[in-house]
Design an enzyme around this catalytic site. Structure first.
Site, mmCIF file in Angstrom:
data_model
loop_
_atom_site.group_PDB
_atom_site.id
_atom_site.type_symbol
_atom_site.label_atom_id
_atom_site.label_comp_id
_atom_site.label_asym_id
_atom_site.label_seq_id
_atom_site.Cartn_x
_atom_site.Cartn_y
_atom_site.Cartn_z
ATOM 1 N N ASN A 98 21.248 -9.024 -10.713
ATOM 2 C CA ASN A 98 20.932 -8.019 -9.701
ATOM 3 C C ASN A 98 20.919 -6.622 -10.309
ATOM 4 O O ASN A 98 21.706 -6.318 -11.206
ATOM 5 C CB ASN A 98 21.982 -8.067 -8.578
ATOM 6 C CG ASN A 98 22.024 -9.420 -7.910
ATOM 7 O OD1 ASN A 98 21.237 -9.722 -7.040
ATOM 8 N ND2 ASN A 98 22.951 -10.264 -8.345
ATOM 9 N N GLU A 106 21.684 -19.759 -0.837
ATOM 10 C CA GLU A 106 22.553 -18.862 -1.600
ATOM 11 C C GLU A 106 23.681 -19.642 -2.252
ATOM 12 O O GLU A 106 24.234 -20.565 -1.676
ATOM 13 C CB GLU A 106 23.136 -17.797 -0.660
ATOM 14 C CG GLU A 106 23.871 -16.686 -1.366
ATOM 15 C CD GLU A 106 24.272 -15.583 -0.406
ATOM 16 O OE1 GLU A 106 24.151 -14.408 -0.767
ATOM 17 O OE2 GLU A 106 24.693 -15.900 0.726
ATOM 18 N N GLY A 125 20.934 -0.779 -6.524
ATOM 19 C CA GLY A 125 20.092 0.111 -5.749
ATOM 20 C C GLY A 125 18.659 -0.328 -5.601
ATOM 21 O O GLY A 125 17.837 0.428 -5.086
ATOM 22 N N LYS A 158 11.272 -11.987 -3.927
ATOM 23 C CA LYS A 158 12.626 -12.158 -4.479
ATOM 24 C C LYS A 158 13.721 -12.412 -3.447
ATOM 25 O O LYS A 158 14.833 -12.768 -3.813
ATOM 26 C CB LYS A 158 13.001 -10.921 -5.295
ATOM 27 C CG LYS A 158 13.125 -9.647 -4.456
ATOM 28 C CD LYS A 158 13.552 -8.470 -5.312
ATOM 29 C CE LYS A 158 13.789 -7.229 -4.463
ATOM 30 N NZ LYS A 158 14.288 -6.095 -5.230
ATOM 31 N N LYS A 210 18.648 -16.251 -11.059
ATOM 32 C CA LYS A 210 18.577 -17.309 -10.044
ATOM 33 C C LYS A 210 17.687 -18.474 -10.480
ATOM 34 O O LYS A 210 17.646 -19.518 -9.820
ATOM 35 C CB LYS A 210 18.077 -16.724 -8.722
ATOM 36 C CG LYS A 210 19.061 -15.744 -8.087
ATOM 37 C CD LYS A 210 18.508 -15.108 -6.840
ATOM 38 C CE LYS A 210 19.545 -14.178 -6.201
ATOM 39 N NZ LYS A 210 19.906 -13.038 -7.070
ATOM 40 N N LYS A 259 10.683 -19.217 -9.788
ATOM 41 C CA LYS A 259 10.703 -18.399 -10.999
ATOM 42 C C LYS A 259 10.918 -19.269 -12.240
ATOM 43 O O LYS A 259 10.378 -18.979 -13.314
ATOM 44 C CB LYS A 259 11.795 -17.335 -10.901
ATOM 45 C CG LYS A 259 11.555 -16.271 -9.845
ATOM 46 C CD LYS A 259 10.336 -15.425 -10.135
ATOM 47 C CE LYS A 259 10.567 -14.447 -11.269
ATOM 48 N NZ LYS A 259 9.390 -13.551 -11.475
ATOM 49 N N GLU A 278 0.805 -1.217 0.000
ATOM 50 C CA GLU A 278 0.000 0.000 0.000
ATOM 51 C C GLU A 278 0.844 1.276 0.000
ATOM 52 O O GLU A 278 0.641 2.176 -0.824
ATOM 53 C CB GLU A 278 -0.926 -0.004 1.225
ATOM 54 C CG GLU A 278 -1.772 1.259 1.342
ATOM 55 C CD GLU A 278 -2.300 1.483 2.746
ATOM 56 O OE1 GLU A 278 -3.219 2.296 2.900
ATOM 57 O OE2 GLU A 278 -1.782 0.854 3.681
#
Length: 646
Positions: free
Chosen positions: A475, A571, A478, A394, A436, A448, A343
């Site tokens: 990636n 990871e 920012g 993600k 990934k 995904k 929201e």
């Protein structure tokens, strides 16, 4: 006695410093005070003119009729022009060429007005109202007086404030010797109280005895190898354009190794009436070092796909989704529908976009993409031409602990949107995926990959008219939750900076760059492709951390510790963009490749996802992950509680 003299000198120095501080912190003079000074200058000009006309025996005063009357007229007209050109409204210490032009125009028009009045009076009465030499001399003295007043006030203020700040200012060199570099240097000299300009760096690395603005020109070798220079000069400033130069990253890395701080500023026309250019001096960020050559996109083709069309963007309040919305809005679609379940970010985006694109129609829809009953009415109402599906969970460690949510959003949500696109015959459906998904080692990447497989399978479905396109990249710099904002926050807190493994590497791309390629891929696909973006070279995360610490003016391990925390759940050390079994085909865009991955027939993948959806109701993590592994056999868990399932 010597001690007393030293104390007196110290007291005098402190008093002078205090006076400089008051001048530095002093607000500018009010307009009425500047006007009084300017009027005083006009009065002095009249007195000087009258005196010199008598001394030089040029003429007898101002007028052959009445000196007092004529001096009063000259005074009134001079003040009128002073007010008409707002000469007294500027801040004196920021006077510039613009002020000189205004003063020269005012004095010139004042002169011509007085001459016109004088000759008009002569035409009527056969005698001039003013002597020509007197009013010409008065105009020249007025001009010089008004200009010199501003020049010396500005000079005194600059010298006082620079002396006041000199002990704390950084010594800085400007990179370049061209007009742009000189403009930057003038900005630093005249209007910036943070730096002491010490000279220039010759980009051609050629030694020169010439000087610019009375400052020495250094070579690159001087700056990198002369220890005296390294110790005394702490900073180098570049213009923004050089940041795009191929040589910049190499030079910047060498300067960082020598503990220089690096700054940059937009190279543009420096308006001396505005302090904004001085305030735009920015510290170099890691994003600037990772800059890559500007991507060229076919705006005409993209425009055709969007202009006057209805567009849907899911995950529109996220880092990628919001940038896609901004890019699409530039092509004047009929309407952009933005869907997100967050929201506050959705509301923030609404405020931003309605201000940035006042003529563009937006609809902001708060909904979860896995809720078909909230999403399908949008397809019925708006007859979309393009769907950009960027909604996804993600964060690898969080999804590893909550696989049910990955199934609901990443898989079922993608299926719902793709099915609706097929049902309502949307022209193009573009899904944003991730590197990934290639040989996944975690639930997020595997979810995904399942979504990719389903979207591809729809392309072969009978009577399908929609072009289903998948885009895959690494990636983005920012983005929400990415490593760079995390490192920046850790450095600001004094550390430690946390890196999961010394050898971990990642691909990086800027958000605008990624979104431009998403739009480009969306127009070039024929359906069923997975487009892979050229991510450049992978970056070692620990090297990224060290550079960010050095860019902050600190030393890794000495000022800011770096802690190795160990790989997180799910990871892996190295990300991949292409699976082992895939073949890569070039496209007409040199930054976009087409990956030919193995596909699963629609009936098979659809049935497996339906079973997965039913199983997700029970929320048995192990069973769900096992089912995902059955769909994606290359999914091998690492650093995860699900390793025993392999």
């Amino acid at each position: 006695m010597p001690n007393s003299t030293t104390k007196q000198r110290k007291n005098l120095y402190n008093q002078t410093k205090s006076l400089a501080g008051k001048i530095y912190n002093m607000e500018h003079l009010p307009r009425w005070a500047v006007l009084l000074i300017d009027v005083f200058i006009i009065s002095c000009s009249l007195l000087i003119t009258y005196t010199f006309m008598h001394l030089w025996n040029v003429v007898d005063g101002f007028s052959p009729l009445n000196d007092i009357y004529s001096i009063f007229i000259v005074f009134i007209i001079s003040v009128i022009y002073l007010l008409s050109f707002n000469i007294s409204s500027g801040v004196i210490r920021h006077s510039s060429l613009h002020d000189i032009i205004k003063i020269s125009l005012a004095c010139t028009l004042n002169l011509f007005t007085l001459l016109a009045i004088s000759y008009g009076y002569y035409y009527l009465n056969e005698v001039k109202l003013f002597y020509d030499p007197s009013i010409i001399f008065h105009s020249i003295i007025s001009f010089l007086g008004l200009i010199l007043f501003r020049f010396y006030v500005k000079l005194v203020f600059i010298n006082f404030t620079k002396w006041f700040n000199s002990e704390n200012n950084e010594n800085i060199l400007v990179f370049g010797t061209d007009e742009g570099a000189v403009a930057i240097a003038n900005t630093i000299k005249d209007r910036n109280q943070v730096f002491n300009l010490k000279g220039f760096i010759n980009p051609k690395n050629i030694s020169s005895k010439n000087r610019i603005l009375s400052k020495k020109i250094y070579t690159i070798n001087d700056v990198l190898n002369n220890q005296e220079i390294i110790d005394s000069i702490k900073s180098v400033i570049f213009d923004d354009e050089f940041l795009k130069n191929d040589e910049f990253e190499s030079l910047a890395n060498k300067l960082i190794q020598k503990n220089y701080k690096i700054y940059h500023i937009p190279l543009k026309v420096f308006d001396k009436n505005d302090n904004s250019s001085a305030n735009e001096i920015q510290s170099l960020k890691i994003e600037d070092l990772l800059y890559r050559e500007q991507i060229t996109i076919e705006n005409d083709e993209i425009s055709k796909r969007h202009i006057d069309k209805n567009i849907l963007v899911t995950g529109g309040a996220g880092s990628i989704g919001s940038e896609i919305v901004r890019k699409v809005a530039q092509f004047s679609p009929k309407i952009i529908v933005v869907v997100d379940q967050a929201e506050t970010p959705l509301n923030s985006l609404k405020l931003e976009l309605t201000e940035s694109f006042p003529n563009q129609k937006f609809v902001f829809h708060l909904a979860d993409v896995s809720n078909k009953y909230r999403i399908e009415p949008l397809f019925k109402k708006y007859n979309f031409s393009m769907v950009y599906h960027a909604a996804a969970y993600k964060h690898v460690p969080i999804i590893e602990e909550n696989p049910t949510e990955a199934i609901n959003v990443n898989i079922i949500g993608s299926k719902i949107l793709a099915d609706l696109s097929n049902k309502y015959k949307i022209n193009r459906f573009v899904m944003v995926s991730t590197d990934k998904a290639v040989n996944p080692t975690n639930v997020m990447g595997a979810s995904k990959r399942v979504a990719e497989l389903y979207v591809q399978s729809l392309q072969e479905k009978p009577e399908n008219t929609t072009k289903f396109i998948t885009t895959r990249f690494g990636n983005v710099l920012g983005s929400n939750g990415s490593v760079i904002p995390l490192f920046r926050a850790q450095i600001e807190k004094g550390g430690p900076v946390t890196v999961t493994h010394e050898e971990i590497t990642r691909y990086f791309m800027t958000i605008p760059e990624a979104c431009e390629l998403v739009l480009q891929a969306g127009t070039m696909g024929h359906g069923g492709e997975i487009f892979v973006f050229d991510m450049g070279e992978p970056v070692k995360i620990i090297d990224l951390a060290k550079k960010m610490i050095k860019l902050s003016g600190l030393e890794p391990y000495r000022d800011i510790p770096i802690h190795i925390t160990g790989l997180r759940s799910g990871e892996k050390l190295y990300e991949e963009l292409l699976s082992d079994k895939s073949t890569t085909l070039p496209t007409y865009h040199d930054k976009i490749m087409c990956s030919k991955d193995e596909r699963i027939p629609y009936e098979v993948i659809s049935d497996k996802i339906q079973k997965l959806a039913r199983a997700s109701i029970k929320r048995d993590k192990v069973e769900l992950v096992l089912m995902i592994k059955n769909i994606v056999p290359e999914f091998i868990s690492q650093n995860s509680e699900f390793e025993n399932l392999d």
